[in-house]
Design a protein around this motif. Structure first.
Motif, short mmCIF file in Angstrom:
data_model
loop_
_atom_site.label_atom_id
_atom_site.label_comp_id
_atom_site.label_asym_id
_atom_site.label_seq_id
_atom_site.Cartn_x
_atom_site.Cartn_y
_atom_site.Cartn_z
N PRO A 9 15.51 -1.80 34.81
CA PRO A 9 15.19 -1.84 33.38
C PRO A 9 14.68 -3.20 32.89
O PRO A 9 15.21 -4.24 33.29
N LEU A 11 12.21 -4.92 33.46
CA LEU A 11 11.41 -5.80 34.32
C LEU A 11 9.92 -5.47 34.19
O LEU A 11 9.07 -6.27 34.59
N ARG A 17 8.74 -11.18 28.44
CA ARG A 17 10.17 -11.14 28.14
C ARG A 17 10.83 -12.48 28.47
O ARG A 17 10.82 -12.90 29.62
N TYR A 22 12.63 -16.00 32.69
CA TYR A 22 12.07 -15.14 33.74
C TYR A 22 10.65 -15.51 34.17
O TYR A 22 10.10 -14.85 35.05
N ASN A 73 15.70 -5.50 42.61
CA ASN A 73 16.14 -6.22 41.42
C ASN A 73 16.52 -5.12 40.43
O ASN A 73 15.64 -4.54 39.78
N GLY A 75 18.00 -5.37 37.71
CA GLY A 75 18.12 -5.83 36.33
C GLY A 75 19.57 -5.69 35.87
O GLY A 75 20.51 -5.90 36.65
N ALA A 76 19.75 -5.29 34.61
CA ALA A 76 21.11 -5.20 34.06
C ALA A 76 21.96 -4.15 34.78
O ALA A 76 23.20 -4.25 34.77
N HIS A 79 24.85 -5.02 37.12
CA HIS A 79 26.18 -5.38 36.64
C HIS A 79 26.99 -4.19 36.13
O HIS A 79 28.12 -4.36 35.69
N HIS A 99 17.19 -11.53 42.19
CA HIS A 99 17.06 -11.80 40.75
C HIS A 99 16.14 -12.99 40.55
O HIS A 99 16.16 -13.94 41.35
N LEU A 100 15.39 -12.95 39.46
CA LEU A 100 14.57 -14.11 39.10
C LEU A 100 15.45 -15.27 38.65
O LEU A 100 15.27 -16.41 39.07
N SER A 101 16.40 -14.95 37.77
CA SER A 101 17.31 -15.98 37.27
C SER A 101 18.53 -16.06 38.19
O SER A 101 18.66 -15.25 39.11
N ARG A 106 24.87 -17.83 34.13
CA ARG A 106 24.66 -17.23 32.82
C ARG A 106 25.96 -16.62 32.28
O ARG A 106 27.04 -17.04 32.66
N ARG A 110 27.34 -11.14 33.67
CA ARG A 110 26.32 -11.05 34.73
C ARG A 110 26.87 -11.52 36.07
O ARG A 110 26.18 -11.52 37.08
C1 DQA Z 1 17.82 -10.15 36.29
C2 DQA Z 1 19.20 -10.66 35.86
C3 DQA Z 1 19.96 -9.59 35.10
O1 DQA Z 1 21.21 -10.09 34.68
C4 DQA Z 1 19.17 -9.15 33.87
O2 DQA Z 1 19.85 -8.10 33.21
C5 DQA Z 1 17.78 -8.77 34.20
C6 DQA Z 1 17.03 -9.61 35.13
C7 DQA Z 1 16.99 -11.25 36.97
O3 DQA Z 1 16.03 -10.91 37.66
O4 DQA Z 1 17.25 -12.44 36.76
O5 DQA Z 1 17.24 -7.82 33.65
O6 DQA Z 1 18.02 -9.12 37.25
#
Ligand code: DQA
Length: 147
Positions: A9, A11, A17, A22, A73, A75-76, A79, A99-101, A106, A110
């Motif tokens: 989600p 991405l 975004r 990111y 990846n 995304g959310a 978690h 993950h990008l981040s 954070r 997460r």
């Molecule tokens: C993410 C990190 C997740 O916590 C966040 O919800 C994302 C992006 C990342 O690529 O850093 O949607 O997966």
């Protein structure tokens, strides 16, 4: 060798975004650059993004007998989703979480991943380079495993 890249989600909004977090590259640009690198070494990558948990589960199921490894990846959903975890374990295809981040730098929510403990490895915090590093790691594992 055939890989599947899955993005979860939000991405699809990469580039627009939260660029401070990111980066400024679109998902399409990330996928294109990965495809290009893969092609040079005779690897195929199918790319799939969805904002829907069930669609991601379905796509993971479809990978059975077609894909050697998965880059994900989520995304959310990383978690929160036991369904994504169960799908990855059900198909029994080696995967790398990325993950990008760096989620560990954070918010505390997460810092839980439902998929990390069964992943070959986890790559996070390197922006779009995380995708490349995850692919390198997955391919080196797969090459070793098929020797
Ligand atoms: C993410 C990190 C997740 O916590 C966040 O919800 C994302 C992006 C990342 O690529 O850093 O949607 O997966």
């Amino acid at each position: 060798m055939r890989l599947l890249l899955i993005n979860g989600p939000n991405l699809n909004l990469l580039g627009k975004r939260e660029p401070d977090l990111y980066g400024s590259s679109s998902l399409e640009a990330i996928e294109d650059s990965l495809q290009l690198k893969a092609k040079e070494i005779d690897v195929e990558i199918d790319c799939f993004q969805s904002n829907f948990e069930g669609a991601l589960v379905d796509r993971i199921h479809q990978a059975v007998d077609k894909v050697d490894g998965i880059l994900i990846n989520a995304g959310a959903l990383t978690h929160t989703s036991i369904a994504i975890r169960d799908a990855l374990l059900a198909v029994n295809i080696p995967y790398v979480e990325l993950h990008l981040s760096n989620p560990y730098s954070r918010e505390s929510f997460r810092q839980k991943s439902f998929i990390a403990d069964r992943a070959l490895g986890v790559v996070s915090g390197f922006g779009m380079m995380s995708y490349q590093l995850a692919m390198d790691g997955l391919l080196s594992y797969l090459r070793e495993a098929t020797k």
